[in-house]
Motif scaffolding. Structure first.
Motif, mmCIF file in Angstrom:
data_model
loop_
_atom_site.group_PDB
_atom_site.id
_atom_site.type_symbol
_atom_site.label_atom_id
_atom_site.label_comp_id
_atom_site.label_asym_id
_atom_site.label_seq_id
_atom_site.Cartn_x
_atom_site.Cartn_y
_atom_site.Cartn_z
ATOM 1 N N ALA A 106 0.854 -1.185 0.000
ATOM 2 C CA ALA A 106 0.000 0.000 0.000
ATOM 3 C C ALA A 106 0.890 1.235 0.000
ATOM 4 O O ALA A 106 2.073 1.157 0.350
ATOM 5 C CB ALA A 106 -0.910 0.001 1.234
ATOM 6 N N PRO A 107 0.329 2.384 -0.365
ATOM 7 C CA PRO A 107 1.124 3.613 -0.253
ATOM 8 C C PRO A 107 1.313 3.988 1.211
ATOM 9 O O PRO A 107 0.565 3.549 2.084
ATOM 10 C CB PRO A 107 0.255 4.645 -0.982
ATOM 11 C CG PRO A 107 -1.143 4.134 -0.843
ATOM 12 C CD PRO A 107 -1.031 2.633 -0.879
ATOM 13 N N SER A 108 2.313 4.806 1.467
ATOM 14 C CA SER A 108 2.584 5.272 2.829
ATOM 15 C C SER A 108 1.986 6.664 2.994
ATOM 16 O O SER A 108 2.423 7.620 2.344
ATOM 17 C CB SER A 108 4.094 5.307 3.078
ATOM 18 O OG SER A 108 4.379 5.866 4.336
ATOM 19 N N PHE A 109 0.994 6.774 3.857
ATOM 20 C CA PHE A 109 0.308 8.053 4.018
ATOM 21 C C PHE A 109 1.071 9.039 4.892
ATOM 22 O O PHE A 109 0.709 10.216 4.951
ATOM 23 C CB PHE A 109 -1.088 7.821 4.600
ATOM 24 C CG PHE A 109 -2.024 7.144 3.647
ATOM 25 C CD1 PHE A 109 -2.352 7.733 2.437
ATOM 26 C CD2 PHE A 109 -2.569 5.905 3.948
ATOM 27 C CE1 PHE A 109 -3.207 7.112 1.546
ATOM 28 C CE2 PHE A 109 -3.432 5.280 3.071
ATOM 29 C CZ PHE A 109 -3.759 5.877 1.858
ATOM 30 N N ASP A 110 2.111 8.571 5.571
ATOM 31 C CA ASP A 110 2.868 9.511 6.407
ATOM 32 C C ASP A 110 4.077 10.089 5.676
ATOM 33 O O ASP A 110 4.981 10.635 6.298
ATOM 34 C CB ASP A 110 3.291 8.864 7.724
ATOM 35 C CG ASP A 110 4.264 7.714 7.536
ATOM 36 O OD1 ASP A 110 4.492 7.305 6.376
ATOM 37 O OD2 ASP A 110 4.793 7.222 8.550
ATOM 38 N N ILE A 111 4.091 9.984 4.353
ATOM 39 C CA ILE A 111 5.170 10.594 3.586
ATOM 40 C C ILE A 111 5.175 12.102 3.887
ATOM 41 O O ILE A 111 4.154 12.770 3.769
ATOM 42 C CB ILE A 111 4.993 10.301 2.071
ATOM 43 C CG1 ILE A 111 6.206 10.752 1.267
ATOM 44 C CG2 ILE A 111 3.712 10.884 1.516
ATOM 45 C CD1 ILE A 111 7.331 9.786 1.258
ATOM 46 N N PRO A 112 6.303 12.655 4.334
ATOM 47 C CA PRO A 112 6.304 14.014 4.901
ATOM 48 C C PRO A 112 6.479 15.110 3.860
ATOM 49 O O PRO A 112 7.394 15.939 3.933
ATOM 50 C CB PRO A 112 7.484 13.968 5.872
ATOM 51 C CG PRO A 112 8.460 13.052 5.219
ATOM 52 C CD PRO A 112 7.618 12.013 4.520
ATOM 53 N N VAL A 113 5.590 15.140 2.844
ATOM 54 C CA VAL A 113 5.683 16.160 1.799
ATOM 55 C C VAL A 113 4.314 16.797 1.595
ATOM 56 O O VAL A 113 3.276 16.214 1.937
ATOM 57 C CB VAL A 113 6.202 15.567 0.471
ATOM 58 C CG1 VAL A 113 7.630 15.066 0.630
ATOM 59 C CG2 VAL A 113 5.303 14.441 -0.028
ATOM 60 N N GLU A 114 4.321 17.988 1.026
ATOM 61 C CA GLU A 114 3.094 18.714 0.709
ATOM 62 C C GLU A 114 3.184 19.235 -0.719
ATOM 63 O O GLU A 114 4.277 19.354 -1.287
ATOM 64 C CB GLU A 114 2.894 19.881 1.682
ATOM 65 C CG GLU A 114 2.752 19.453 3.133
ATOM 66 C CD GLU A 114 2.646 20.631 4.081
ATOM 67 O OE1 GLU A 114 2.944 21.767 3.648
ATOM 68 O OE2 GLU A 114 2.264 20.419 5.251
ATOM 69 N N GLY A 315 11.293 15.456 5.269
ATOM 70 C CA GLY A 315 10.298 16.477 4.942
ATOM 71 C C GLY A 315 10.951 17.808 4.589
ATOM 72 O O GLY A 315 10.524 18.482 3.638
ATOM 73 N N GLN A 316 11.982 18.187 5.326
ATOM 74 C CA GLN A 316 12.688 19.435 5.018
ATOM 75 C C GLN A 316 13.427 19.321 3.691
ATOM 76 O O GLN A 316 13.478 20.280 2.919
ATOM 77 C CB GLN A 316 13.660 19.764 6.146
ATOM 78 C CG GLN A 316 12.998 20.246 7.426
ATOM 79 C CD GLN A 316 12.224 21.532 7.214
ATOM 80 O OE1 GLN A 316 12.715 22.478 6.603
ATOM 81 N NE2 GLN A 316 10.993 21.566 7.718
ATOM 82 N N PHE A 317 13.989 18.149 3.442
ATOM 83 C CA PHE A 317 14.801 17.944 2.234
ATOM 84 C C PHE A 317 13.953 18.076 0.966
ATOM 85 O O PHE A 317 14.407 18.629 -0.044
ATOM 86 C CB PHE A 317 15.471 16.572 2.301
ATOM 87 C CG PHE A 317 16.419 16.282 1.178
ATOM 88 C CD1 PHE A 317 17.643 16.902 1.106
ATOM 89 C CD2 PHE A 317 16.065 15.381 0.175
ATOM 90 C CE1 PHE A 317 18.524 16.638 0.065
ATOM 91 C CE2 PHE A 317 16.955 15.111 -0.859
ATOM 92 C CZ PHE A 317 18.179 15.740 -0.920
ATOM 93 N N PHE A 318 12.731 17.552 1.014
ATOM 94 C CA PHE A 318 11.861 17.588 -0.158
ATOM 95 C C PHE A 318 10.830 18.726 -0.079
ATOM 96 O O PHE A 318 9.878 18.742 -0.857
ATOM 97 C CB PHE A 318 11.124 16.255 -0.325
ATOM 98 C CG PHE A 318 11.996 15.137 -0.792
ATOM 99 C CD1 PHE A 318 12.554 15.154 -2.059
ATOM 100 C CD2 PHE A 318 12.251 14.048 0.028
ATOM 101 C CE1 PHE A 318 13.356 14.109 -2.505
ATOM 102 C CE2 PHE A 318 13.059 13.000 -0.402
ATOM 103 C CZ PHE A 318 13.610 13.034 -1.674
#
Length: 321
Positions: A106-114, A315-318
């Protein structure tokens, strides 16, 4: 790592090396024809019309719209995965996300990007891209056509990543030039092989990357897919020509975009000296970052805390500028 991690293995997953020694590991020299091998494959992947198809997935999430996605890769190989689209804000970046050798369910919903279109692909032969006669088991998948450099399954997986970038560009032309890649373990090694040749990828995060310093990898006791390759080479003795061409530490010398590397000091599956060989191969630059983990592919006391800190760093990196 301040105290040794208790473990059940009959070898030392630190390989007797501390951080300073790991950071001194030199990457191997490229074999003859290395650049031409990969440049030819990249041109081949760019010529593919992936014909992506989307349909709504029944999964619901407050932040993400969820779609099933399918596309055609090289060799007309059908690739499946998921596409997450943000419910809030416009789409200003793209991110391709690989997976480890356990595949992905499944996809990961906690991927830290917006404000990012996130494509979770399943590499050929695994999970939603399973197809006989390729085994979905890591210990067999990693051996598929290992005696044939041009046909080795790992090269095909690299092409699947390149075509995934093409898919995002087709779907969202405005994010061209702003597409990143993130991969862990198996997916980290694939990223190390793919990013140097694809100038459409503007940054990458490789975590616990595999396929680094293949000749050294054959000599270090390990579990999982590495042990499978070691056993094959001991029995048949014909894998080195292929492995040398599929060495992510050799390829990483040619990476020129910002990179975040998360690396373990203790790892029974992907030996730390091989992980660091990939990171050490990156050209010196202020935009190359390292995040050191106490361990990989094994539980340890500070795991939750360190993984939380790493997630923040990713999250900061992307982050969309």
């Amino acid at each position: 790592m301040t105290t040794p991690i208790p473990h059940p293995f009959d070898f030392d997953p630190t390989y007797g090396m501390d951080l300073a020694q790991l950071e001194a590991i030199a990457p191997p020299v490229a074999p003859d024809g290395f650049e031409a091998f990969w440049q030819d494959r990249y041109r081949r992947a760019l010529a593919v019309d992936p014909a992506p198809k989307l349909d709504r997935n029944p999964l619901r999430h407050p932040r993400w719209q969820v779609f099933n996605i399918g596309y055609r890769s090289t060799d007309d190989f059908p690739i499946g995965g998921w596409l997450l689209l943000p419910k809030a804000g416009e789409i200003r970046r793209g991110l391709v996300v690989g997976h480890g050798y356990g595949g992905r369910d499944a996809p990961s919903f906690d991927i830290p990007v917006e404000e990012t279109a996130v494509l979770f692909l399943c590499f050929r032969g695994m999970s939603r891209s399973a197809r006989p006669p390729i085994s979905t088991e890591a210990v067999w998948h990693v051996l598929h056509d290992i005696d044939k450099p041009e046909r080795y399954i790992i090269g095909g997986c690299v092409e699947d990543l390149w075509v995934a970038v093409s898919v995002l560009e087709l779907l969202y032309p405005r994010i061209t030039g702003r597409i990143g890649y993130s991969g862990v373990s198996f997916g980290g090694g694939i990223g190390g092989l793919a990013i140097p040749w694809d100038d459409r990828i503007d940054r990458g995060h490789l975590s616990l990357p595999t396929f680094g310093h293949q000749e050294l990898r054959l000599t270090l006791p390990s579990i999982g897919s590495a042990a499978s390759v070691q056993s094959y080479q001991a029995q048949h003795g014909n894998a080195l020509p292929t492995l040398r061409l599929h060495d992510s530490a050799v390829a990483a010398r040619r990476i020129t975009v910002p990179m975040l590397m998360s690396l373990a000091l203790f790892d029974p599956a992907v030996a730390p000296p091989c992980q660091f060989a990939v990171a050490n191969a990156l050209p010196p630059a202020k935009y190359n970052e390292k995040f050191i983990l106490d361990a990989g592919h094994f539980g340890y006391p500070e795991q939750a805390s360190q993984e939380g800190d790493l997630r923040d760093r990713v999250g900061q990196f992307f982050k969309v500028p």
